[in-house]
Design an enzyme around this catalytic site. Structure first.
Site, PDB file in Angstrom:
ATOM      1  NE  ARG A  43      -3.518 -27.906 -26.891  1.00  0.00           N
ATOM      2  CZ  ARG A  43      -4.187 -28.209 -27.987  1.00  0.00           C
ATOM      3  NH1 ARG A  43      -5.192 -29.061 -27.937  1.00  0.00           N
ATOM      4  NH2 ARG A  43      -3.859 -27.670 -29.139  1.00  0.00           N
TER       5      ARG A  43
ATOM      6  CE1 TYR B  25      -0.951 -12.789 -31.448  1.00  0.00           C
ATOM      7  CE2 TYR B  25      -0.337 -11.311 -29.668  1.00  0.00           C
ATOM      8  CZ  TYR B  25      -0.021 -12.344 -30.526  1.00  0.00           C
ATOM      9  OH  TYR B  25       1.209 -12.936 -30.472  1.00  0.00           O
TER      10      TYR B  25
ATOM     11  NE  ARG C 257       3.938 -18.328 -24.829  1.00  0.00           N
ATOM     12  CZ  ARG C 257       3.363 -18.667 -25.971  1.00  0.00           C
ATOM     13  NH1 ARG C 257       3.112 -19.912 -26.252  1.00  0.00           N
ATOM     14  NH2 ARG C 257       3.004 -17.731 -26.822  1.00  0.00           N
TER      15      ARG C 257
ATOM     16  CG  ASP D  31      -2.850 -17.161 -24.933  1.00  0.00           C
ATOM     17  OD1 ASP D  31      -1.820 -17.813 -25.179  1.00  0.00           O
ATOM     18  OD2 ASP D  31      -3.171 -16.150 -25.573  1.00  0.00           O
TER      19      ASP D  31
ATOM     20  NE  ARG E 152       2.543 -25.341 -28.894  1.00  0.00           N
ATOM     21  CZ  ARG E 152       2.573 -24.589 -29.983  1.00  0.00           C
ATOM     22  NH1 ARG E 152       2.086 -25.047 -31.105  1.00  0.00           N
ATOM     23  NH2 ARG E 152       3.112 -23.380 -29.947  1.00  0.00           N
TER      24      ARG E 152
HETATM   25  O1  1CP Z   1       4.010 -21.671 -19.053  1.00  0.00           O
HETATM   26  C1  1CP Z   1       3.458 -20.732 -19.634  1.00  0.00           C
HETATM   27  O2  1CP Z   1       4.022 -19.644 -19.816  1.00  0.00           O
HETATM   28  C2  1CP Z   1       2.095 -21.051 -20.132  1.00  0.00           C
HETATM   29  C3  1CP Z   1       1.063 -20.024 -20.157  1.00  0.00           C
HETATM   30  C4  1CP Z   1       1.081 -19.128 -21.395  1.00  0.00           C
HETATM   31  C5  1CP Z   1       1.500 -17.792 -21.444  1.00  0.00           C
HETATM   32  C6  1CP Z   1       2.163 -16.997 -20.313  1.00  0.00           C
HETATM   33  C7  1CP Z   1       0.581 -19.463 -22.699  1.00  0.00           C
HETATM   34  C8  1CP Z   1       0.050 -20.772 -23.107  1.00  0.00           C
HETATM   35  N1  1CP Z   1       0.637 -18.327 -23.463  1.00  0.00           N
HETATM   36  C9  1CP Z   1       1.204 -17.309 -22.736  1.00  0.00           C
HETATM   37  C10 1CP Z   1       1.433 -15.922 -23.129  1.00  0.00           C
HETATM   38  C11 1CP Z   1       1.307 -15.530 -24.555  1.00  0.00           C
HETATM   39  N2  1CP Z   1       0.390 -15.939 -25.480  1.00  0.00           N
HETATM   40  C12 1CP Z   1       2.126 -14.528 -25.145  1.00  0.00           C
HETATM   41  C13 1CP Z   1       3.209 -13.765 -24.413  1.00  0.00           C
HETATM   42  C14 1CP Z   1       4.451 -14.571 -24.315  1.00  0.00           C
HETATM   43  C15 1CP Z   1       5.258 -14.701 -25.581  1.00  0.00           C
HETATM   44  O3  1CP Z   1       5.595 -13.673 -26.186  1.00  0.00           O
HETATM   45  O4  1CP Z   1       5.568 -15.847 -25.949  1.00  0.00           O
HETATM   46  C16 1CP Z   1       1.712 -14.374 -26.479  1.00  0.00           C
HETATM   47  C17 1CP Z   1       2.288 -13.439 -27.507  1.00  0.00           C
HETATM   48  C18 1CP Z   1       0.615 -15.275 -26.688  1.00  0.00           C
HETATM   49  C19 1CP Z   1      -0.180 -15.452 -27.926  1.00  0.00           C
HETATM   50  C20 1CP Z   1      -0.162 -16.871 -28.349  1.00  0.00           C
HETATM   51  N3  1CP Z   1      -0.959 -17.833 -27.802  1.00  0.00           N
HETATM   52  C21 1CP Z   1       0.676 -17.500 -29.283  1.00  0.00           C
HETATM   53  C22 1CP Z   1       1.779 -16.805 -30.081  1.00  0.00           C
HETATM   54  C23 1CP Z   1       1.318 -16.466 -31.452  1.00  0.00           C
HETATM   55  C24 1CP Z   1       2.258 -15.500 -32.138  1.00  0.00           C
HETATM   56  O5  1CP Z   1       1.843 -14.380 -32.411  1.00  0.00           O
HETATM   57  O6  1CP Z   1       3.424 -15.874 -32.369  1.00  0.00           O
HETATM   58  C25 1CP Z   1       0.335 -18.860 -29.329  1.00  0.00           C
HETATM   59  C26 1CP Z   1       0.912 -19.930 -30.221  1.00  0.00           C
HETATM   60  C27 1CP Z   1      -0.688 -19.062 -28.370  1.00  0.00           C
HETATM   61  C28 1CP Z   1      -1.330 -20.346 -27.964  1.00  0.00           C
HETATM   62  C29 1CP Z   1      -0.748 -20.914 -26.726  1.00  0.00           C
HETATM   63  N4  1CP Z   1      -0.701 -20.242 -25.519  1.00  0.00           N
HETATM   64  C30 1CP Z   1      -0.134 -21.051 -24.549  1.00  0.00           C
HETATM   65  C31 1CP Z   1       0.180 -22.307 -25.201  1.00  0.00           C
HETATM   66  C32 1CP Z   1       0.801 -23.496 -24.505  1.00  0.00           C
HETATM   67  C33 1CP Z   1      -0.198 -22.197 -26.533  1.00  0.00           C
HETATM   68  C34 1CP Z   1      -0.112 -23.297 -27.566  1.00  0.00           C
HETATM   69  C35 1CP Z   1      -1.462 -23.872 -27.683  1.00  0.00           C
HETATM   70  C36 1CP Z   1      -1.528 -25.361 -27.751  1.00  0.00           C
HETATM   71  O7  1CP Z   1      -1.284 -26.091 -26.765  1.00  0.00           O
HETATM   72  O8  1CP Z   1      -1.893 -25.848 -28.825  1.00  0.00           O
END
Ligand code: 1CP
Length: 340
Positions: free
Chosen positions: A39, A150, A26, A75, A30
């Site tokens: 964003r 999910y 990640r 994502d 943010r």
């Molecule tokens: O630098 C990076 O890694 C950015 C790319 C990235 C990746 C690899 C994002 C952007 N998401 C992910 C993978 C992801 N998404 C995972 C696997 C990694 C982990 O376990 O952390 C998972 C479980 C998700 C699902 C997801 N998408 C969540 C988690 C929800 C939960 O169940 O806890 C969230 C909050 C998102 C949204 C998201 N995805 C990525 C960002 C930057 C965000 C936040 C959105 C925003 O900017 O408002």
């Protein structure tokens, strides 16, 4: 090709790079003011669907910190577009109509990845062009069960009651769903490699939802097939299967090139499980970045020392970076790892 001699790809192959490479799960997101700035103008999904903006945010942490690999900004749930499942992000994902019954599962479509996910492949190409071979680009997907969870739960979950109920009550339906998702993920990752991804990471973030025995029965065969089929694309495959020592032993059975290690185990203990003939990635507690700099130094140094006893080590966090992290602490971590 010069990229093959970068520290990250050398470590993936078990060669000895000049320093321990690092990137952070990640790393684009943010906690960076420059990400929040973008964003503030576009929604998360618009961002994922605009290749030029994906490239811009993918490069933000490379420009700021000099990480040794970039990860595609996308994502794990964008793949739902190829299944006809609608997800919204606010910012956590939400599926309005979760997939819970046999009829729900039968309603899913499985389109070729190229039909619905061309925007992801375009984002990979845009990232590659913007990176101009500075560092390798990691493509990724969620593992079949984490992806399915999910759509079945409709959101993140603590107990995964619907996912596990489907596995325990309708094992053939659950198995069929994971089978179809796996086939789509192979196609999806092939597209990412064809578009230029230099390595792939599979995120099994919620592996620990299942006991080791249930994971072996209901989940592992699909991960094994996914890893073995994507290894044929010729780039290193990292499996991040977050959980306990028992799950780590199963991760090894997939034959992934690199095994990701969560933060809740000492890296040395993890190596006792996977073996020192393996390349590992990890595993600083993301919240350790809230500690004073001397403490970050101490912890990072100890992880690097443990990593030196492995065939290869890529420094990373043991899970995604918190959005509340101070970028100055990240800069300190990069300095420590690069000078160790
Ligand atoms: O630098 C990076 O890694 C950015 C790319 C990235 C990746 C690899 C994002 C952007 N998401 C992910 C993978 C992801 N998404 C995972 C696997 C990694 C982990 O376990 O952390 C998972 C479980 C998700 C699902 C997801 N998408 C969540 C988690 C929800 C939960 O169940 O806890 C969230 C909050 C998102 C949204 C998201 N995805 C990525 C960002 C930057 C965000 C936040 C959105 C925003 O900017 O408002």
């Amino acid at each position: 090709m010069a990229l093959q001699n970068t520290t990250f790809l050398q470590a993936c192959r078990g060669e000895t790079p000049a320093h321990t490479p690092l990137w952070l799960m990640r790393q684009a997101g943010r906690y960076l003011p420059e990400y929040r700035e973008i964003r503030s103008k576009v929604s998360f999904l618009e961002l994922c669907r605009t290749p030029e903006l994906c490239a811009e945010v993918t490069l933000q942490p490379i420009d700021r910190f000099g990480f040794d690999a970039a990860i595609l900004f996308s994502d794990i749930l964008t793949v739902f577009d190829a299944m006809g499942v609608t997800v919204e992000f606010s910012p956590a994902p939400k599926v309005a109509e979760p997939i819970r019954t046999v009829a729900d599962v039968e309603r899913l479509k499985f389109s070729p990845a190229g039909d619905e996910l061309g925007y992801v492949f375009d984002a990979v190409k845009a990232c590659k062009a913007a990176l101009a071979n500075r560092v390798p680009l990691i493509g990724f997907c969620g593992a079949p069960m984490t992806t399915a969870s999910y759509m079945i739960e409709g959101s993140g979950s603590k107990d995964f009651v619907h996912t596990k109920s489907m596995a325990f009550c309708e094992p053939a339906v659950f198995g069929g769903l994971l089978e179809n998702i796996t086939t789509l993920l192979v196609d999806y990752l092939r597209g990412q490699v064809e578009a230029g991804a230099n390595a792939l990471q599979i995120f099994e973030s919620w592996g620990a939802a299942f006991s080791v025995e249930d994971y072996r029965t209901h989940v592992l065969p699909h991960v094994q097939r996914l890893v073995s089929e994507v290894k044929a694309f010729g780039v290193p495959v990292i499996l991040f299967l977050r959980g306990n020592a028992g799950l780590l032993a199963l991760a090894k059975e997939t034959n992934a090139d690199v095994i990701g290690v969560g933060w809740d185990m000492a890296l040395a203990d993890a190596l006792d499980v996977v073996g020192r003939d393996k390349v590992v990635q990890g595993n600083l507690d993301p919240i350790a970045l809230f500690a004073p700099e001397e403490e970050i130094t101490r912890r990072a140094t100890s992880i690097i020392e443990a990593g030196r006893t492995a065939k290869g080590h890529i420094f990373n966090l043991g899970h995604g970076i918190s959005r509340l992290t101070d970028p100055a602490k990240v800069k300190h971590l990069v300095d420590v790892v690069h000078s160790a």
